[in-house]
Design an enzyme around this catalytic site. Structure first.
Site, PDB file in Angstrom:
ATOM      1  N   SER A 279      60.659  22.673  47.649  1.00 56.13           N
ATOM      2  CA  SER A 279      59.007  22.053  47.210  1.00 56.13           C
ATOM      3  C   SER A 279      59.536  20.165  46.492  1.00 56.13           C
ATOM      4  O   SER A 279      60.520  20.451  45.661  1.00 56.13           O
ATOM      5  CB  SER A 279      58.256  23.430  47.038  1.00 56.13           C
ATOM      6  OG  SER A 279      57.514  22.643  46.635  1.00 56.13           O
ATOM      7  N   HIS A 280      58.039  20.126  46.671  1.00 56.46           N
ATOM      8  CA  HIS A 280      57.327  18.599  45.650  1.00 56.46           C
ATOM      9  C   HIS A 280      57.531  19.335  44.206  1.00 56.46           C
ATOM     10  O   HIS A 280      57.194  18.617  43.530  1.00 56.46           O
ATOM     11  CB  HIS A 280      56.965  18.300  46.506  1.00 56.46           C
ATOM     12  CG  HIS A 280      57.114  16.979  47.659  1.00 56.46           C
ATOM     13  ND1 HIS A 280      57.132  17.729  48.836  1.00 56.46           N
ATOM     14  CD2 HIS A 280      56.983  16.480  47.258  1.00 56.46           C
ATOM     15  CE1 HIS A 280      57.255  16.777  49.762  1.00 56.46           C
ATOM     16  NE2 HIS A 280      57.370  15.080  48.908  1.00 56.46           N
ATOM     17  N   SER A 281      57.220  20.927  44.172  1.00 58.73           N
ATOM     18  CA  SER A 281      57.011  21.035  43.138  1.00 58.73           C
ATOM     19  C   SER A 281      57.683  22.809  42.574  1.00 58.73           C
ATOM     20  O   SER A 281      58.285  23.221  43.499  1.00 58.73           O
ATOM     21  CB  SER A 281      55.375  21.925  42.756  1.00 58.73           C
ATOM     22  OG  SER A 281      55.174  22.963  42.474  1.00 58.73           O
TER      23      SER A 281
ATOM     24  N   SER B 148      58.099  14.879  53.402  1.00 62.36           N
ATOM     25  CA  SER B 148      58.981  13.573  52.923  1.00 62.36           C
ATOM     26  C   SER B 148      60.693  15.231  52.200  1.00 62.36           C
ATOM     27  O   SER B 148      61.736  14.607  51.827  1.00 62.36           O
ATOM     28  CB  SER B 148      58.475  13.214  51.502  1.00 62.36           C
ATOM     29  OG  SER B 148      57.868  14.211  50.994  1.00 62.36           O
TER      30      SER B 148
END
Length: 240
Positions: free
Chosen positions: A18-20, A80
């Site tokens: 995840s981006h987080s 991404s």
């Protein structure tokens, strides 16, 4: 931490990209509640804690996931993150990369479904399919169950009913208990028309306390699966 009574992790691990960092860790925490026997690794955020995906973080998670000959399914949150995971896979040793699959699946629902399937001992293809099937589970209206009066009593299907006792109904935890429990039987089981091997389909029923569950079971171990499920429902899944 592992204890003396805990079993070895399932043969398929999950890596959640995840981006987080918080989102990845939260998804792992949720899936762990459903499938405590599966190795789940969070690969979220940049190394400095910022938003984004880190090649090094994903690589480390995949190497850990595939230790001791395990396979791994990777789930990602945004486009991404897929690119980062693909970049890592391209440079992994061939024997490691061959044991990894990148799922085209919803991040949270796919993680839960795949974790429960992996907990049951499924192989890499089975865990991947479970994750990707999660994308269609909530995509439309639930299939209408076959009316009881329209079912032939001599069709080889074993039936039973049980009243749901849990105050919170058939929520995530008991749904996961059902799916994990039934994985050990050679039987196909439906609850109110839903596939009882799918935690997401069971949750989609929205069954509340006091609802009568119609159980249908077929296969070589149909009777054992049916009786085990009835016993679990009547016992309140340990919650009452």
């Amino acid at each position: 931490m592992s204890g003396p009574l805990e079993r070895e992790p399932a043969p398929v691990a999950l890596v959640l990209v995840s981006h987080s960092r918080g989102l990845a860790q939260g998804a792992v925490e949720l899936a762990e509640q459903m499938a405590p026997g599966v190795l789940l690794l969070a690969a979220g955020g940049m190394q400095d804690g910022g938003l984004g995906t880190s090649y090094e973080t994903v690589e480390a998670a995949l190497l850990e996931a595939t230790q001791d000959g395990r396979s791994a399914v990777v789930l990602t949150d945004l486009g991404s993150a897929v690119l980062t995971a693909e970049s890592v896979l391209e440079l992994l040793d061939e024997d490691v990369a061959a044991r990894v699959r990148l799922a085209d699946a919803p991040f949270v629902e796919g993680a839960v479904a795949a974790a429960v399937t992996a907990h049951g001992g499924a192989d890499l293809a089975g865990v991947l399919a479970s994750a990707e099937h999660a994308g269609s589970t909530f995509g439309g209206a639930a299939a209408a169950p076959v009316p009881q009066e329209a079912v032939d009593a001599d069709d080889g299907v074993l039936r039973a009913t049980a009243v749901l006792r849990n105050p919170l109904g058939l929520h995530a935890r008991p749904a996961a208990v059902v799916a994990r429990m039934l994985a050990q039987y050679d039987a196909k089981v439906r609850v109110n028309g839903a596939n009882a091997a799918s935690v997401l389909e069971l949750m989609k029923l929205g069954a509340k306390q006091g609802v009568e569950l119609r159980i249908e079971s077929e296969g070589p171990q149909a009777a054992q699966a049916r009786d085990a499920l009835v016993s679990a429902v009547e016992g309140g899944f340990g919650e009452v």
